[in-house]
Write an enzyme that holds these catalytic residues in place. Sequence first.
Site, PDB file in Angstrom:
ATOM      1  N   ASP A   2      -2.746   7.865   7.458  1.00  0.00           N
ATOM      2  CA  ASP A   2      -2.864   6.591   8.168  1.00  0.00           C
ATOM      3  C   ASP A   2      -2.336   6.720   9.587  1.00  0.00           C
ATOM      4  O   ASP A   2      -1.385   7.469   9.829  1.00  0.00           O
ATOM      5  CB  ASP A   2      -2.005   5.502   7.492  1.00  0.00           C
ATOM      6  CG  ASP A   2      -2.680   4.895   6.277  1.00  0.00           C
ATOM      7  OD1 ASP A   2      -3.846   5.225   6.015  1.00  0.00           O
ATOM      8  OD2 ASP A   2      -2.007   4.095   5.607  1.00  0.00           O
ATOM      9  N   ARG A  27       0.822  -1.227   0.000  1.00  0.00           N
ATOM     10  CA  ARG A  27       0.000   0.000   0.000  1.00  0.00           C
ATOM     11  C   ARG A  27       0.848   1.266   0.000  1.00  0.00           C
ATOM     12  O   ARG A  27       0.363   2.345  -0.291  1.00  0.00           O
ATOM     13  CB  ARG A  27      -1.019   0.013   1.139  1.00  0.00           C
ATOM     14  CG  ARG A  27      -0.425   0.002   2.523  1.00  0.00           C
ATOM     15  CD  ARG A  27      -1.482  -0.087   3.608  1.00  0.00           C
ATOM     16  NE  ARG A  27      -2.010   1.225   3.956  1.00  0.00           N
ATOM     17  CZ  ARG A  27      -3.195   1.692   3.602  1.00  0.00           C
ATOM     18  NH1 ARG A  27      -4.011   0.966   2.895  1.00  0.00           N
ATOM     19  NH2 ARG A  27      -3.579   2.894   3.955  1.00  0.00           N
TER      20      ARG A  27
END
Length: 231
Positions: free
Chosen positions: A169, A154
Amino acid sequence: MRIDVLTLFPEMFESPLSYSIVKRAQEQGIVEIALTNIRDFAMGDYRKVDDKPYGGGPGMVMMPGPVFDCFEHVQSLAPSKGRVILLTPQGQPFHQAKAAELSQQKRLILIAGRYEGFDERIRIGLDAEQISIGDYVLNGGELAALVVIDAVVRLLPEALGDEDSAKDDSFSNGLLEYPQYTRPEVFRDMKVPDILLSGDHGKIAEWRRQQSLDRTRQHRPDLLDESDPPS
Ligand code: ADE
């Protein structure tokens, strides 16, 4: 990036690698993931890959021969040498900074063990680093390898669309992520905080930062400990 996985159970990887972002990244050529079965390099009718530990004790240990032969074959499949990683509870703890570091590599070679562990000569002879995904013992390194692959892929450039950016995140700034809300505005008497509806982007950013700090202080004070800063 190319990721090779050496495992006794390649089938365990198929479904988790066939969904969502990791699937799309493979289809777009951002990452190539190759699975190789260590047992294909084992000798004899029984294709034995493990044996009893010298010195006695419970369980079985992964033999060096099949792992070395498998590794040498895998290395010959691509030009770059690759960063060699054994998944084991004896390894360094895996965290976001390690995922970011690994995402910069051209090639990773992940070796998932089974049984009581690897013959020590595997670590020494392959000059492998060891990674643990947490202080608990899994039945093998496959799930740990999948965790590492998922976290690394990712972070590869272009792997995430704009709609799922990694920059906010949890851990990317050393803090837990702030709370998120979507429609409806009121759900079962719980209302979205007014500030998020205000349109004031400066105030929203300030609120989110404060929420991140409060959450981190409450749930993960270790991340704020100055003597052990988030890395
Ligand atoms: N293999 C078994 N347990 C593990 C763990 N916690 N992390 C990485 N590999 C493992």
